[in-house]
Design an enzyme around this catalytic site. Structure first.
Site, PDB file in Angstrom:
ATOM      1  N   TYR A 150      25.189 -16.220  -7.743  1.00 56.85           N
ATOM      2  CA  TYR A 150      24.043 -16.985  -7.219  1.00 56.85           C
ATOM      3  C   TYR A 150      23.454 -16.302  -5.979  1.00 56.85           C
ATOM      4  O   TYR A 150      22.236 -16.232  -5.807  1.00 56.85           O
ATOM      5  CB  TYR A 150      24.458 -18.419  -6.874  1.00 56.85           C
ATOM      6  N   ARG A 157      15.573 -12.384  -5.715  1.00 54.75           N
ATOM      7  CA  ARG A 157      14.425 -13.285  -5.691  1.00 54.75           C
ATOM      8  C   ARG A 157      13.711 -13.198  -4.337  1.00 54.75           C
ATOM      9  O   ARG A 157      12.488 -13.085  -4.268  1.00 54.75           O
ATOM     10  CB  ARG A 157      14.897 -14.720  -5.965  1.00 54.75           C
ATOM     11  N   TYR A 209      18.221 -21.767   5.487  1.00 54.40           N
ATOM     12  CA  TYR A 209      19.683 -21.946   5.512  1.00 54.40           C
ATOM     13  C   TYR A 209      20.333 -20.834   6.333  1.00 54.40           C
ATOM     14  O   TYR A 209      19.905 -19.674   6.266  1.00 54.40           O
ATOM     15  CB  TYR A 209      20.260 -21.844   4.085  1.00 54.40           C
ATOM     16  N   ARG A 222      11.457 -28.063  -1.189  1.00 61.12           N
ATOM     17  CA  ARG A 222      12.112 -29.260  -1.743  1.00 61.12           C
ATOM     18  C   ARG A 222      11.261 -29.908  -2.814  1.00 61.12           C
ATOM     19  O   ARG A 222      11.785 -30.538  -3.729  1.00 61.12           O
ATOM     20  CB  ARG A 222      12.409 -30.262  -0.627  1.00 61.12           C
ATOM     21  N   GLU A 329      23.604 -32.286  -9.571  1.00 60.42           N
ATOM     22  CA  GLU A 329      22.283 -31.920  -9.035  1.00 60.42           C
ATOM     23  C   GLU A 329      21.234 -32.600  -9.916  1.00 60.42           C
ATOM     24  O   GLU A 329      21.420 -32.695 -11.129  1.00 60.42           O
ATOM     25  CB  GLU A 329      22.120 -30.394  -9.061  1.00 60.42           C
TER      26      GLU A 329
HETATM   27  C1  3EB Z   1      20.352 -26.920  -2.517  1.00 60.48           C
HETATM   28  O1  3EB Z   1      19.709 -27.891  -2.126  1.00 60.48           O
HETATM   29  C2  3EB Z   1      21.040 -27.057  -3.846  1.00 60.48           C
HETATM   30  O2  3EB Z   1      18.210 -21.551  -5.508  1.00 60.48           O
HETATM   31  O3  3EB Z   1      16.425 -22.204  -6.584  1.00 60.48           O
HETATM   32  C3  3EB Z   1      18.583 -26.526  -5.439  1.00 60.48           C
HETATM   33  C4  3EB Z   1      17.313 -26.184  -5.902  1.00 60.48           C
HETATM   34  C5  3EB Z   1      19.492 -25.543  -5.170  1.00 60.48           C
HETATM   35  C6  3EB Z   1      16.964 -24.843  -6.076  1.00 60.48           C
HETATM   36  C7  3EB Z   1      17.484 -22.440  -5.980  1.00 60.48           C
HETATM   37  C8  3EB Z   1      19.142 -24.199  -5.359  1.00 60.48           C
HETATM   38  C9  3EB Z   1      17.886 -23.857  -5.810  1.00 60.48           C
HETATM   39  O4  3EB Z   1      20.468 -25.866  -1.864  1.00 60.48           O
HETATM   40  C10 3EB Z   1      20.866 -25.878  -4.706  1.00 60.48           C
END
Ligand code: 3EB
Length: 339
Positions: A150, A157, A209, A222, A329
């Site tokens: 990942y 990406r 992050y 989001r 999720e």
């Molecule tokens: C998060 O909130 C959970 O890498 O495209 C959620 C939605 C998550 C998209 C992505 C990862 C992705 O981090 C993981």
């Protein structure tokens, strides 16, 4: 055959269908079908009637297989160019890509190639706004060349976003899940008109992050609020039990499900503050749910029904989630309440 009338206020509509229902629906929707994705453990290239399907190798909980069908309220034209197939009209375009990930290619290279292809397509054509991207690939939590896959995916990406000068704040809504096998599968929705990015005040933006989750942050928002006025549609990214940047309730799938639903409500509330009409959960919401362990299916579904009632469009898949401590999720699409 009866024709299904397009929902006049929905630029795109979504249905989750069992295999025995998909062909009748496709016939009814005729030339408005923009994207067909299939899920299950036995890959098929087309539906029974011959419609090509983008296949994702993930078990469907509560069925053997399921189809996700996106239609538009106007006819679409089918598109094929190199690795991309798709369909679009004057408002929207759905694109589908599959990339074999041979052992010799690092996943970050494959992800870079995939997203470079998407951005080149978007910059050439009439759909410059990336609204929503779905990403699936096997062994998402496995370590390869000293890096979780990942995280490798996120590096490639991110590199594509940098090379094509995409601001991370304008990232599309997205999800990234582990399939059981097969290629890196990506499909996306792009639009002629720009979307509005929505963040969740309960969570740090994913593109900010800290690097404990990988050397390059995931590039997604989001949610994206797409289309104008009566056609407003909210695409909510894969949402999990994360507060700030940290996973909460790592040992409890029930509490994770509840936290996730609170996060989804918080994202909808932010969209409402930015002009989105309040949503009628029963009729205007579609949920796609991923559970890491199939045995958690009943508990997760029970909590969703308790919190959200009878959601009209719902599909549950078994998939690995991109943090090893996440057990569930949920992603969503919300349409503006009809007035
Ligand atoms: C998060 O909130 C959970 O890498 O495209 C959620 C939605 C998550 C998209 C992505 C990862 C992705 O981090 C993981």
């Amino acid at each position: 055959m009866m024709r299904v009338e397009a929902h006049p206020n929905r630029v795109v509509s979504l249905k989750y269908l069992a295999p025995d229902a998909v062909d009748a629906y496709l016939t009814q929707c005729g030339d408005r079908v923009a994207c067909v994705v299939g899920y299950g453990s036995r890959p098929v290239a087309t539906t029974k009637s011959g419609r090509p399907v983008l296949w994702v190798d993930t078990p469907v909980l509560g069925g053997d297989a399921a189809y996700e069908v996106w239609t538009s309220n106007k006819a679409v034209t089918q598109y094929q160019d190199g690795l991309m197939t798709g369909a679009g009209n004057e408002d929207i375009f759905f694109g589908c890509l599959s990339f074999e990930n041979n052992a010799k290619d690092d996943l970050n290279e494959v992800a870079l190639r995939a997203f470079s292809g998407i951005f080149e397509f978007l910059q050439r054509g009439n759909y410059s706004n990336l609204i929503r991207v779905w990403n699936y690939f096997p062994e998402i939590n496995a370590i390869e060349n000293d890096m979780e896959r990942y995280r490798s995916f996120s590096i490639g990406r991110h590199e594509a976003f940098v090379r094509y000068q995409q601001k991370v704040e304008d990232s599309p809504a997205a999800c990234a899940l582990g399939s059981h096998g097969g290629p890196l599968v990506i499909y996306f929705l792009a639009a002629r008109s720009p979307g509005l990015q929505i963040e969740n005040p309960r969570q740090i933006s994913a593109y900010s992050y800290p690097n404990q989750y990988g050397p390059r942050s995931p590039t997604f928002s989001r949610a994206t609020l797409a289309f104008q006025d009566e056609a407003q549609t909210l695409f909510i990214s894969g949402t999990a039990s994360i507060l700030g940047h940290e996973t909460v309730h790592p040992a409890s799938v029930g509490l994770q499900t509840r936290e996730t639903l609170v996060n989804i409500r918080a994202v909808i509330e932010q969209a409402v503050l930015k002009g989105f009409a309040p949503v009628d959960i029963a009729s205007d919401l579609a949920l796609k749910v991923y559970v890491r362990h199939a045995e958690d299916f009943a508990e997760v579904l029970g909590i969703i029904r308790e919190e959200f009632g009878a959601v009209s469009e719902l599909m549950v898949l078994q998939a690995d989630i991109c943090r090893v401590d996440l057990l569930v999720e949920i992603e969503a699409v919300c349409w503006r309440r009809a007035r």
